[in-house]
Scaffold this motif. Structure first.
Motif, PDB file in Angstrom:
ATOM      1  N   ILE A   1       0.604   4.231  -2.689  1.00 19.49           N
ATOM      2  CA  ILE A   1       0.445   5.633  -2.304  1.00 19.49           C
ATOM      3  C   ILE A   1       1.573   6.469  -2.913  1.00 19.49           C
ATOM      4  O   ILE A   1       1.333   7.562  -3.436  1.00 19.49           O
ATOM      5  CB  ILE A   1       0.401   5.788  -0.766  1.00 19.49           C
TER       6      ILE A   1
ATOM      7  N   GLU B   1      -7.644   4.630  -1.780  1.00 18.30           N
ATOM      8  CA  GLU B   1      -6.335   4.826  -2.416  1.00 18.30           C
ATOM      9  C   GLU B   1      -6.327   4.253  -3.833  1.00 18.30           C
ATOM     10  O   GLU B   1      -5.720   4.827  -4.738  1.00 18.30           O
ATOM     11  CB  GLU B   1      -5.217   4.189  -1.595  1.00 18.30           C
TER      12      GLU B   1
ATOM     13  N   SER C   1       0.830  -1.206   0.000  1.00 19.04           N
ATOM     14  CA  SER C   1       0.000   0.000   0.000  1.00 19.04           C
ATOM     15  C   SER C   1       0.865   1.257   0.000  1.00 19.04           C
ATOM     16  O   SER C   1       0.490   2.273  -0.591  1.00 19.04           O
ATOM     17  CB  SER C   1      -0.961   0.011   1.196  1.00 19.04           C
TER      18      SER C   1
END
Length: 156
Positions: free
Chosen positions: A63, A103, A59
């Motif tokens: 990002i 996201e 993640s």
């Protein structure tokens, strides 16, 4: 690179190569191996699992790429654009599945923003900036795909 080639390269990084010419691979990836597919293949738990000790989780890579694509799109529109005031990708990970899904949506929006910016007339520096962003995204997409494959192998 011409604007058309920049846009085609971005499409490949995001979605995988265009197979209309009968080739199974592109410059940076193989069929169905783009950034968005790799990111969406991760469950919330997998997205928060580090690639190894002292390594970022998937993640955080997502990002980072989202932030990089957003900033590149902003720079192409305004060479003096500042990065948004948000936590650094390497210091933050989504805390809930809803944040993770958010996201993923923001990543797709960042890709779209860069794609739209590539329709603007770009000087030599703008072309270099765009090309560097595409190479950066391709590099991290490869790392993300490798991480996904390792997680899936460990579970299966």
């Amino acid at each position: 690179m011409t604007p058309d080639l920049l846009r085609e390269t971005l499409r490949e990084v995001l979605y995988g190569p265009d197979l209309k010419f009968g080739m199974g691979t592109g410059l940076f990836s193989e069929q169905e191996a783009g950034l968005l597919r790799a990111a969406h293949a991760l469950t919330f738990v997998q997205a928060r699992t580090p690639a190894g000790p002292g390594r970022p989780c998937a993640s955080q890579v997502v990002i980072h790429l989202r932030q990089h694509l957003e900033h590149t799109a902003a720079l192409l529109r305004d060479p003096y654009a500042l990065r948004p005031d948000e936590p650094e990708a390497w210091d933050h990970a989504p805390g809930t599945e809803r944040e993770w899904r958010g996201e993923l949506v923001r990543l797709a929006q960042a890709g779209q923003a860069l794609y739209e910016a590539l329709f603007m007339p770009l000087d030599t520096q703008g072309q270099r900036t765009a090309y560097a962003a595409l190479l950066h995204a391709a590099y991290h997409t490869g790392a993300l795909r490798f991480h996904v494959a390792n997680l899936q192998a460990a579970q299966g």
